[in-house]
Design a protein around this motif. Structure first.
Motif, PDB file in Angstrom:
ATOM      1  N   THR A  20      18.160  14.578  12.727  1.00 37.56           N
ATOM      2  CA  THR A  20      16.849  15.588  13.219  1.00 37.56           C
ATOM      3  C   THR A  20      16.473  16.263  12.103  1.00 37.56           C
ATOM      4  N   ALA A  44      12.603  22.723  21.712  1.00 33.42           N
ATOM      5  CA  ALA A  44      13.306  21.360  22.007  1.00 33.42           C
ATOM      6  C   ALA A  44      14.842  21.720  21.782  1.00 33.42           C
ATOM      7  N   THR A  45      15.316  22.346  20.868  1.00 32.21           N
ATOM      8  CA  THR A  45      16.390  22.798  20.710  1.00 32.21           C
ATOM      9  C   THR A  45      17.108  23.799  21.953  1.00 32.21           C
ATOM     10  N   ASN A  48      17.531  21.329  25.041  1.00 31.58           N
ATOM     11  CA  ASN A  48      18.575  20.315  24.761  1.00 31.58           C
ATOM     12  C   ASN A  48      19.997  21.011  24.837  1.00 31.58           C
ATOM     13  N   HIS A  49      20.086  22.107  24.045  1.00 32.72           N
ATOM     14  CA  HIS A  49      21.295  22.681  24.021  1.00 32.72           C
ATOM     15  C   HIS A  49      21.779  23.520  25.001  1.00 32.72           C
ATOM     16  N   PHE A 110      13.513  16.491  21.040  1.00 28.19           N
ATOM     17  CA  PHE A 110      14.415  16.536  22.184  1.00 28.19           C
ATOM     18  C   PHE A 110      15.149  14.896  22.332  1.00 28.19           C
ATOM     19  N   GLU A 113      17.742  14.334  19.597  1.00 27.72           N
ATOM     20  CA  GLU A 113      18.801  15.087  19.750  1.00 27.72           C
ATOM     21  C   GLU A 113      19.765  14.734  20.726  1.00 27.72           C
ATOM     22  N   MET A 114      19.386  13.744  21.546  1.00 23.14           N
ATOM     23  CA  MET A 114      20.143  13.338  22.620  1.00 23.14           C
ATOM     24  C   MET A 114      21.167  12.428  22.017  1.00 23.14           C
ATOM     25  N   GLN A 119      24.305  17.999  19.477  1.00 20.45           N
ATOM     26  CA  GLN A 119      24.634  18.115  20.661  1.00 20.45           C
ATOM     27  C   GLN A 119      25.864  17.893  21.697  1.00 20.45           C
TER      28      GLN A 119
END
Length: 188
Positions: A20, A44-45, A48-49, A110, A113-114, A119
């Motif tokens: 990332t 996005a972080t 996601n987080h 996003f 980061e999956m 993550q």
């Protein structure tokens, strides 16, 4: 405060040289618009987080303290090993398209980061610490600490930072946390 500081430090170190971060470099080189890229990374972080933290807190409640100690300890040790495996950039985005620079960054970040190291680290940290907001705030700040310079300074930063050393330090921190978790240090 401990959850916030550890989460920030681990993710900032873990993100160095991560796919990332390489994506942030690619987006910055392609679009040359740092503000929407940084805003997209932040959004996005956070999303996601927050989801990863919620999952980690749920796992902690479901497993109970004894099993959780072993799962978190093993997870941190696995993260230590994973940190020593360098990431490579995937295909660069070709155009912002209908989403614009901000939207493209949100979607690309996003998705990238999956299942990523940071993550998974967020899941483990949220399982380890009961302060979910502190963990998510810390991991998000760690992502921004690693990615904002990548966006602003691009290749100049990447060329000067010794990634092997950064990854080794991050691996050492994860290993120490794993050993401490397995030993039950900090458990009630």
């Amino acid at each position: 405060m401990e959850a916030f500081l550890i989460s920030t430090g681990i993710v900032a170190l873990g993100e160095m040289g991560d796919k990332t971060q390489l994506l942030a470099l690619l987006l910055a080189a392609r679009f040359k618009r740092p503000l929407p890229i940084m805003a997209g990374i932040l959004v996005a972080t956070l999303v996601n987080h927050a989801a990863a933290g919620w999952l980690g807190a749920g796992i902690a409640a479901w497993l109970g303290p004894q099993v959780l100690r072993w799962v978190v300890g093993a997870s941190f040790l696995a993260m230590a090993v994973w940190m020593l495996i360098p990431d490579k950039a995937d295909d660069a985005p070709t155009a912002a398209g209908r989403l614009g620079v901000f939207g493209t960054t949100v979607v690309a970040f996003f998705i990238a980061e999956m299942g990523d190291k940071t993550q998974i680290a967020t899941v483990a940290l949220a399982a380890r610490y009961t302060e979910l907001v502190s963990v998510v705030a810390g991991t998000t700040l760690g992502m921004m600490i690693a990615n904002v310079p990548a966006v602003l300074l691009g290749d100049r930063v990447a060329a000067k930072v010794p990634m092997r050393v950064v990854h080794a330090v991050a691996a050492l921190i994860f290993a120490v946390l794993g050993i401490l978790a397995l030993a039950g240090v900090g458990q009630g």
